[in-house]
Motif scaffolding. Sequence first.
Motif, PDB file in Angstrom:
ATOM      1  N   LEU A  28      46.932  33.050  34.574  1.00 22.53           N
ATOM      2  CA  LEU A  28      48.090  34.180  34.531  1.00 22.53           C
ATOM      3  C   LEU A  28      47.142  35.457  34.201  1.00 22.53           C
ATOM      4  O   LEU A  28      46.388  35.422  33.501  1.00 22.53           O
ATOM      5  CB  LEU A  28      49.094  33.806  33.839  1.00 22.53           C
ATOM      6  CG  LEU A  28      49.950  32.672  34.111  1.00 22.53           C
ATOM      7  CD1 LEU A  28      51.192  32.493  32.930  1.00 22.53           C
ATOM      8  CD2 LEU A  28      50.709  32.696  35.390  1.00 22.53           C
ATOM      9  N   SER A  29      47.874  36.535  34.532  1.00 23.74           N
ATOM     10  CA  SER A  29      47.322  38.041  34.002  1.00 23.74           C
ATOM     11  C   SER A  29      48.049  38.275  32.651  1.00 23.74           C
ATOM     12  O   SER A  29      48.727  37.655  32.329  1.00 23.74           O
ATOM     13  CB  SER A  29      47.874  38.980  35.188  1.00 23.74           C
ATOM     14  OG  SER A  29      49.073  39.013  35.253  1.00 23.74           O
TER      15      SER A  29
ATOM     16  N   LYS B  13      41.514  40.041  37.906  1.00 25.40           N
ATOM     17  CA  LYS B  13      42.094  38.973  37.782  1.00 25.40           C
ATOM     18  C   LYS B  13      41.475  37.624  38.403  1.00 25.40           C
ATOM     19  O   LYS B  13      41.388  36.814  37.667  1.00 25.40           O
ATOM     20  CB  LYS B  13      43.340  38.791  38.826  1.00 25.40           C
ATOM     21  CG  LYS B  13      44.690  39.644  38.178  1.00 25.40           C
ATOM     22  CD  LYS B  13      45.533  39.562  39.217  1.00 25.40           C
ATOM     23  CE  LYS B  13      47.034  40.568  38.678  1.00 25.40           C
ATOM     24  NZ  LYS B  13      48.070  40.587  39.629  1.00 25.40           N
TER      25      LYS B  13
ATOM     26  N   CYS C  39      47.709  32.299  28.521  1.00 25.04           N
ATOM     27  CA  CYS C  39      47.935  32.670  29.781  1.00 25.04           C
ATOM     28  C   CYS C  39      46.670  32.792  30.697  1.00 25.04           C
ATOM     29  O   CYS C  39      46.690  32.421  31.851  1.00 25.04           O
ATOM     30  CB  CYS C  39      48.495  34.088  29.819  1.00 25.04           C
ATOM     31  SG  CYS C  39      50.288  34.353  29.167  1.00 25.04           S
TER      32      CYS C  39
ATOM     33  N   GLU D 183      55.256  35.269  38.897  1.00 28.99           N
ATOM     34  CA  GLU D 183      53.935  34.735  38.610  1.00 28.99           C
ATOM     35  C   GLU D 183      53.980  33.393  38.050  1.00 28.99           C
ATOM     36  O   GLU D 183      52.828  33.072  38.024  1.00 28.99           O
ATOM     37  CB  GLU D 183      53.385  35.741  37.589  1.00 28.99           C
ATOM     38  CG  GLU D 183      51.892  35.493  37.375  1.00 28.99           C
ATOM     39  CD  GLU D 183      51.261  36.454  36.600  1.00 28.99           C
ATOM     40  OE1 GLU D 183      51.491  36.739  35.427  1.00 28.99           O
ATOM     41  OE2 GLU D 183      50.242  37.307  37.173  1.00 28.99           O
ATOM     42  N   ILE D 184      55.094  32.940  37.746  1.00 24.75           N
ATOM     43  CA  ILE D 184      55.084  31.592  36.929  1.00 24.75           C
ATOM     44  C   ILE D 184      56.539  31.053  37.053  1.00 24.75           C
ATOM     45  O   ILE D 184      57.565  31.481  37.380  1.00 24.75           O
ATOM     46  CB  ILE D 184      55.074  32.003  35.236  1.00 24.75           C
ATOM     47  CG1 ILE D 184      54.559  30.724  34.456  1.00 24.75           C
ATOM     48  CG2 ILE D 184      56.171  32.785  34.723  1.00 24.75           C
ATOM     49  CD1 ILE D 184      54.271  30.747  33.355  1.00 24.75           C
TER      50      ILE D 184
ATOM     51  N   ASN E  21      45.947  29.364  31.737  1.00 26.89           N
ATOM     52  CA  ASN E  21      46.724  28.824  33.054  1.00 26.89           C
ATOM     53  C   ASN E  21      46.618  29.882  34.277  1.00 26.89           C
ATOM     54  O   ASN E  21      47.495  29.773  35.019  1.00 26.89           O
ATOM     55  CB  ASN E  21      47.965  28.614  32.445  1.00 26.89           C
ATOM     56  CG  ASN E  21      48.321  27.584  31.769  1.00 26.89           C
ATOM     57  OD1 ASN E  21      48.512  26.486  32.151  1.00 26.89           O
ATOM     58  ND2 ASN E  21      48.316  27.993  30.381  1.00 26.89           N
TER      59      ASN E  21
ATOM     60  N   THR F 299      39.928  34.303  36.320  1.00 25.00           N
ATOM     61  CA  THR F 299      40.162  32.998  36.709  1.00 25.00           C
ATOM     62  C   THR F 299      38.818  32.353  36.827  1.00 25.00           C
ATOM     63  O   THR F 299      38.972  31.091  36.545  1.00 25.00           O
ATOM     64  CB  THR F 299      40.613  32.916  38.267  1.00 25.00           C
ATOM     65  OG1 THR F 299      42.109  33.720  38.230  1.00 25.00           O
ATOM     66  CG2 THR F 299      41.232  31.642  38.842  1.00 25.00           C
TER      67      THR F 299
ATOM     68  N   PHE G 245      57.481  37.081  31.014  1.00 26.00           N
ATOM     69  CA  PHE G 245      56.587  36.718  31.906  1.00 26.00           C
ATOM     70  C   PHE G 245      56.780  37.788  33.124  1.00 26.00           C
ATOM     71  O   PHE G 245      57.862  38.102  33.520  1.00 26.00           O
ATOM     72  CB  PHE G 245      56.453  35.320  32.510  1.00 26.00           C
ATOM     73  CG  PHE G 245      55.930  34.494  31.522  1.00 26.00           C
ATOM     74  CD1 PHE G 245      57.083  33.747  30.720  1.00 26.00           C
ATOM     75  CD2 PHE G 245      54.752  34.210  31.054  1.00 26.00           C
ATOM     76  CE1 PHE G 245      56.770  32.864  29.652  1.00 26.00           C
ATOM     77  CE2 PHE G 245      54.312  33.205  30.102  1.00 26.00           C
ATOM     78  CZ  PHE G 245      55.423  32.553  29.390  1.00 26.00           C
TER      79      PHE G 245
END
Length: 465
Positions: A163-164, A191, A158, A88-89, A161, A195, A84
């Motif tokens: 994420l990119s 992004k 991803c 970011e996570i 959730n 989302t 990852f």
Amino acid sequence: MATTRLIPMHVIKGQTVAHTVHERLSYAINPDKTNNGQLVKAYGCEPETAAGEMLLCKKEYETYIGRSEEKKSDIVLYQIRQSFKPGEITPEKAQEIGYELAMSFAKGKYQFVVATHTDHAHIHNHIIFNSTSIDHTQKFRNFLGSSEAIRKISDKLCLENGLSIIEAPKQGPSHYGKWLGDKKPLSWQEKLRQTIDTVTAQKPADFDTFLKLMVESGYEVKQGQYLAFKAGGQQKFTRLRSLGEGYSEEEIRSAIFGKTVHTPKAKRPYRKNPDKINLLVDIQAKLQAGKGPGYERWAKVFNLKQMAQTINFLTENNITDYETLVEKTKAATDRYHELSQQIKEIEKRMTEFTDLKKHIINYAKTKEIYTAYRESGFSAKYFESNTENILLHQSAKQGFDSISSSKIPSMRDLQQELKTCWELKKSTFKEYSISKKQLKESLTVKSNIDHLLSQNTENRKEKQR
């Protein structure tokens, strides 16, 4: 973002299957890398006894088939490495995604262990699953496209959730942590689109719920004349209207209330060999230049395909004779140059308006200073202390004198003129792009027909001789 890689794990050279399984799993669940073992989760076995349980499954498989598999295949485990983007996570979320990835790919048929490592800048998962199924009746076969299947599952998780993703991470012998950055990161706009896609897929009850879910996804909301969002680490807000078709506030509201269906922005598919007309290959010239029989076979097939596309072009455009082709090619050429000239004239006018706008601003800003300079009798001392502003004022006056109109437009009118020019340029450029493509196709088709006609002429002369 997350990158993935599927790695077959062979028996360590000079070691047994049992030693290999214990060694591979011990590295993965190392307490120093997994927050004292808190970031380890297993399916079909317990983390502490996973090696023994996997080996027992292998023994039962050998009993089931009636022979030993050790000599036939030395792949005892498979590992999915999932990395990852730094920052970011969280480790907990990474493990949750890794477990879902393993369940989705292995479909609950194989024992696996998910170990999330935090000993590097990038959080990453070691997902190790047994090559033998839980019911000890089959072995996992690494099929063509398995890595691609894992990547797609990971990307889906991803996106769900917030994420990119990296669309096409490089596969190879280099360390998987280095994959991050091989691809240009997604823009803030992309992004935000992803989302919004994820949030709208959750079918919020109303627009306020939609905004609440966006905040929960890590976005700050600014409501004013234009609705805008800002992600963590982003400096400026991104307006919805800048995201393109399907992402305006009105369109999202319409989708939420069931009037329309929100469709994520389509990505242009990558095509290695796009359907386009290319120039025919002069096979004889290439053979004389030293190309061999293999190239000749390829060139003949290539030319056949290009001629088929050339004929399709002629049919679609209702071109039945050479003269019509010449006329259409000339018309396409003229139209292309006409649009090109229009764009140049619009750009020239926009430059003039921009310069005039700059002069108006400079004139207003320096007017009082220049008035004082004039009232001082054009004092040399006053000029030295205000040189820059006086020169700016004089330059602005010269700019006004150079315009054709005697009346200087207001800033509002100037802004409107610039906006009109910009809209005109956009619409003209779309037509210009289409015209450019049509011209290229026409020229290529004409060149191919000319090539065939010249070949026919040469063949007739050869027969006559």
